[in-house]
Design a protein around this motif. Structure first.
Motif, PDB file in Angstrom:
ATOM      1  N   LEU A 108       0.812  -1.215   0.000  1.00 45.97           N
ATOM      2  CA  LEU A 108       0.000   0.000   0.000  1.00 45.97           C
ATOM      3  C   LEU A 108       0.845   1.265   0.000  1.00 45.97           C
ATOM      4  CD1 LEU A 108      -2.813  -0.947   2.562  1.00 45.97           C
ATOM      5  CD2 LEU A 108      -2.685  -1.413   0.104  1.00 45.97           C
ATOM      6  N   LYS A 109       2.097   1.145   0.377  1.00 53.47           N
ATOM      7  CA  LYS A 109       2.983   2.311   0.409  1.00 53.47           C
ATOM      8  C   LYS A 109       3.767   2.489  -0.886  1.00 53.47           C
ATOM      9  CE  LYS A 109       3.558   2.326   5.429  1.00 53.47           C
ATOM     10  NZ  LYS A 109       4.522   2.278   6.556  1.00 53.47           N
ATOM     11  N   THR A 147       4.750   3.455  -4.661  1.00 50.35           N
ATOM     12  CA  THR A 147       4.395   4.664  -5.396  1.00 50.35           C
ATOM     13  C   THR A 147       4.753   4.558  -6.868  1.00 50.35           C
ATOM     14  OG1 THR A 147       6.527   5.684  -4.794  1.00 50.35           O
ATOM     15  CG2 THR A 147       4.632   6.168  -3.376  1.00 50.35           C
ATOM     16  N   THR A 149       0.628   7.288  -4.503  1.00 50.36           N
ATOM     17  CA  THR A 149       0.053   5.970  -4.231  1.00 50.36           C
ATOM     18  C   THR A 149      -1.011   5.667  -5.274  1.00 50.36           C
ATOM     19  OG1 THR A 149      -1.667   6.909  -2.819  1.00 50.36           O
ATOM     20  CG2 THR A 149       0.410   6.290  -1.753  1.00 50.36           C
ATOM     21  N   LEU A 191      -9.557   1.256  -1.905  1.00 55.26           N
ATOM     22  CA  LEU A 191      -8.206   1.593  -1.446  1.00 55.26           C
ATOM     23  C   LEU A 191      -8.229   2.225  -0.066  1.00 55.26           C
ATOM     24  CD1 LEU A 191      -6.772   2.901  -4.825  1.00 55.26           C
ATOM     25  CD2 LEU A 191      -5.994   0.868  -3.583  1.00 55.26           C
ATOM     26  N   VAL A 249      -4.828   2.609   2.548  1.00 51.54           N
ATOM     27  CA  VAL A 249      -3.878   3.502   1.889  1.00 51.54           C
ATOM     28  C   VAL A 249      -3.918   4.871   2.578  1.00 51.54           C
ATOM     29  CG1 VAL A 249      -3.261   4.641  -0.271  1.00 51.54           C
ATOM     30  CG2 VAL A 249      -4.127   2.302  -0.306  1.00 51.54           C
TER      31      VAL A 249
END
Length: 222
Positions: free
Chosen positions: A119-120, A122, A128, A145, A150
């Motif tokens: 979720l982190k 990029t 994100t 999400l 997130v």
């Protein structure tokens, strides 16, 4: 062709699929071709014959990323269930997880979330998956999400949060109104301004987005 030459050709093809950088992944790698065609049966057969699950083409794409770009749900499921890396990024930092989120490919997104999506992670803009989803008006993707956890206040390389991007690059219509509501309900800050110090409320007002302006005011924006 004798057996030795055939073995060499096979090795070269495998090396090309794994190492080479090709825009035409479907033409150079059978697994990628099956992914693009949403052919789960072919994927299972190729994997049973020893095809490398996370082999890459010239763009750095795995077969799973190829399937995700095509929104090939059956292929993506076969690859993910076989253990494909949902976070493997290509040469421009797309992954199956990030791309599915950005494009609103909800079925594939949910599969990546259930199989270890980072979720982190990029994209090439430092954002994100939530930020482009908010910009493009993918309401259910944004909801999914947010529920996955997130960070709603992550700031990308442009200095924008998902809330700012939904306002600045959105159209102010019903979809983006709903997205703003979802973000605010999830705790997104209405105070985080862009790099020029322009707040979400100021952006909404300057664009005449009255419903979004009201939502921001109700959330305490000033």
């Amino acid at each position: 062709m004798n057996r030795s030459l055939a073995m060499i050709a096979c090795i070269v093809l495998t090396f090309t699929c794994t190492r080479a950088i090709s825009k035409e992944s479907a033409n150079s790698c059978p697994l990628h071709a099956a992914a693009a065609a949403d052919n789960a049966a072919a994927i299972e057969k190729l994997l049973s014959e020893g095809a490398e699950l996370d082999a890459r083409d010239r763009s750095g794409s795995t077969a799973l990323l190829v399937a995700t770009r095509a929104n090939s749900v059956h292929a993506a499921r076969a690859l993910i269930e076989a253990g494909a890396n949902v976070n493997a990024q290509d040469n421009i930092h797309d992954s199956a997880y990030l791309y599915a989120g950005a494009r609103g490919h909800l079925d594939i997104l949910k599969m990546t979330l259930a199989h270890g999506a980072d979720l982190k992670s990029t994209n090439r803009y430092g954002g994100t998956a939530l930020i482009p989803a908010a910009e493009r008006g993918h309401v259910e993707t944004v909801r999914t999400l947010v529920e996955a956890g997130v960070d709603v206040d992550h700031v990308n390389n442009l200095g924008w949060t998902a809330l700012l991007e939904a306002i600045i690059l959105g159209r102010g219509g019903e979809q983006h109104q709903r997205i703003v509501d979802i973000l605010l309900a999830a705790g997104a800050s209405p105070y985080i301004a862009d790099r020029e110090g322009v707040s979400p409320l100021q952006h909404a007002r300057s664009r005449g987005y009255r419903e979004i302006e009201k939502a921001l005011l109700d959330a305490g924006a000033r």
